[in-house]
Design a protein around this motif. Structure first.
Motif, PDB file in Angstrom:
ATOM      1  N   LEU A   1       0.691  -1.240   0.048  1.00  0.00           N
ATOM      2  CA  LEU A   1      -0.001   0.042   0.062  1.00  0.00           C
ATOM      3  C   LEU A   1       0.767   1.216  -0.020  1.00  0.00           C
ATOM      4  CD1 LEU A   1      -2.585  -1.060   2.634  1.00  0.00           C
ATOM      5  CD2 LEU A   1      -2.936  -1.073   0.067  1.00  0.00           C
ATOM      6  N   GLN A   2       2.149   1.130   0.135  1.00  0.00           N
ATOM      7  CA  GLN A   2       3.054   2.211   0.327  1.00  0.00           C
ATOM      8  C   GLN A   2       2.675   3.289   1.374  1.00  0.00           C
ATOM      9  OE1 GLN A   2       5.755   2.741  -2.381  1.00  0.00           O
ATOM     10  NE2 GLN A   2       5.200   0.714  -2.182  1.00  0.00           N
ATOM     11  N   VAL A   3       2.289   2.594   2.506  1.00  0.00           N
ATOM     12  CA  VAL A   3       2.289   3.400   3.723  1.00  0.00           C
ATOM     13  C   VAL A   3       3.100   3.084   4.786  1.00  0.00           C
ATOM     14  CG1 VAL A   3      -0.216   3.764   2.985  1.00  0.00           C
ATOM     15  CG2 VAL A   3       0.478   1.660   4.646  1.00  0.00           C
ATOM     16  N   SER A   4       3.071   3.939   5.858  1.00  0.00           N
ATOM     17  CA  SER A   4       4.086   3.401   7.153  1.00  0.00           C
ATOM     18  C   SER A   4       3.431   2.687   7.857  1.00  0.00           C
ATOM     19  CB  SER A   4       3.955   4.975   7.957  1.00  0.00           C
ATOM     20  OG  SER A   4       2.634   5.151   8.438  1.00  0.00           O
ATOM     21  N   PRO A   5       4.284   2.098   8.754  1.00  0.00           N
ATOM     22  CA  PRO A   5       3.921   0.944   9.935  1.00  0.00           C
ATOM     23  C   PRO A   5       2.847   1.566  10.799  1.00  0.00           C
ATOM     24  CG  PRO A   5       6.417   0.934   9.640  1.00  0.00           C
ATOM     25  CD  PRO A   5       5.621   2.172   8.743  1.00  0.00           C
ATOM     26  N   ALA A   6       2.981   2.947  11.145  1.00  0.00           N
ATOM     27  CA  ALA A   6       1.829   3.341  11.927  1.00  0.00           C
ATOM     28  C   ALA A   6       0.393   3.548  11.304  1.00  0.00           C
ATOM     29  CB  ALA A   6       2.380   4.802  12.445  1.00  0.00           C
ATOM     30  N   ALA A   7       0.544   3.661  10.247  1.00  0.00           N
ATOM     31  CA  ALA A   7      -0.798   3.504   9.422  1.00  0.00           C
ATOM     32  C   ALA A   7      -1.257   2.322   9.227  1.00  0.00           C
ATOM     33  CB  ALA A   7      -0.645   4.263   7.917  1.00  0.00           C
ATOM     34  N   VAL A   8      -0.366   1.286   9.113  1.00  0.00           N
ATOM     35  CA  VAL A   8      -1.156  -0.112   9.043  1.00  0.00           C
ATOM     36  C   VAL A   8      -1.510  -0.679  10.526  1.00  0.00           C
ATOM     37  CG1 VAL A   8      -0.391  -2.662   8.755  1.00  0.00           C
ATOM     38  CG2 VAL A   8       0.251  -0.955   6.961  1.00  0.00           C
ATOM     39  N   SER A   9      -0.673  -0.201  11.319  1.00  0.00           N
ATOM     40  CA  SER A   9      -1.154  -0.485  12.822  1.00  0.00           C
ATOM     41  C   SER A   9      -2.504  -0.078  13.351  1.00  0.00           C
ATOM     42  CB  SER A   9      -0.042   0.014  13.726  1.00  0.00           C
ATOM     43  OG  SER A   9      -0.297  -0.284  14.933  1.00  0.00           O
ATOM     44  N   GLY A  10      -2.724   1.368  12.948  1.00  0.00           N
ATOM     45  CA  GLY A  10      -4.019   1.719  13.293  1.00  0.00           C
ATOM     46  C   GLY A  10      -5.179   1.168  12.278  1.00  0.00           C
ATOM     47  N   ALA A  11      -4.817   1.063  11.235  1.00  0.00           N
ATOM     48  CA  ALA A  11      -5.917   0.425  10.468  1.00  0.00           C
ATOM     49  C   ALA A  11      -6.159  -1.006  10.786  1.00  0.00           C
ATOM     50  CB  ALA A  11      -5.577   0.352   8.950  1.00  0.00           C
ATOM     51  N   VAL A  12      -5.234  -2.023  11.034  1.00  0.00           N
ATOM     52  CA  VAL A  12      -5.639  -3.330  11.662  1.00  0.00           C
ATOM     53  C   VAL A  12      -6.249  -3.290  13.117  1.00  0.00           C
ATOM     54  CG1 VAL A  12      -3.797  -4.448  10.190  1.00  0.00           C
ATOM     55  CG2 VAL A  12      -3.375  -3.843  12.528  1.00  0.00           C
TER      56      VAL A  12
END
Length: 177
Positions: free
Chosen positions: A67-78
């Protein structure tokens, strides 16, 4: 060409030969539609990405890369997707890394959970009709809303049973091919 009476199925694509750009466009298009339906943007993208993966399971790093996003963005999403039971978290065997799995029956599960929400709404709406008086304009409007949810509740059980039967037939057919 399929013979008469036979179901035509799309040609199976080799996952190795997929057009990565086309897959990415699908993920973004579906995520956009989920956003239009009220889901936050990043959870929509993560969910669509998981749904589009063959295994239905990806690590945070894999999601971030795709998704070309930061680990923090993934963390919040999951975190959001876990709270609404659209994905599960599991430990990668022999590793300390988490993997995120889209539930195989996520739509069924979401509607089934919605059943308890509708039941609570019905109880509150009944109280509203009683408080407002069923003959008042507001009481009538609330009563009609209650009737709508009672109708949906009654239809949902039968619809879910029909879906389970249909899904089982689809799965049996897939095993035969």
């Amino acid at each position: 060409m399929a013979e008469q009476g036979q179901e035509q199925r799309p040609a199976q694509r080799d996952p190795e030969k997929r057009d990565a750009e086309a897959v990415s466009q699908f993920v973004e298009r579906f995520a956009s539609q989920l956003v239009d339906a009220g889901m936050p943007r990043m959870p929509s993208r993560v969910f669509a990405c998981l749904l589009a993966s063959d295994s239905g399971v990806l690590t945070s790093a894999e999601l971030g890369e795709r998704l070309q996003v930061s680990p923090a963005a993934v963390s919040g999403a999951v975190r959001y997707l876990s709270q609404v039971n659209m994905v599960g978290r599991e430990r990668e065997p022999g590793s300390r890394r988490d993997r995120y799995r889209v539930h195989s029956d996520q739509w069924y599960e979401a509607l089934t959970r919605r059943d308890s929400v509708i039941t609570r709404w019905e109880a509150t709406l009944r109280d509203g009709v009683e408080s407002l008086g069923e003959t008042s304009p507001a009481g009538h409007r609330i009563g009609e809303t209650l009737a709508f949810f009672e109708f949906i509740q009654g239809e949902l059980a039968g619809m879910m049973e029909r879906w389970r039967n249909h899904r089982d037939q689809l799965r049996a057919g897939a095993k035969e091919s």
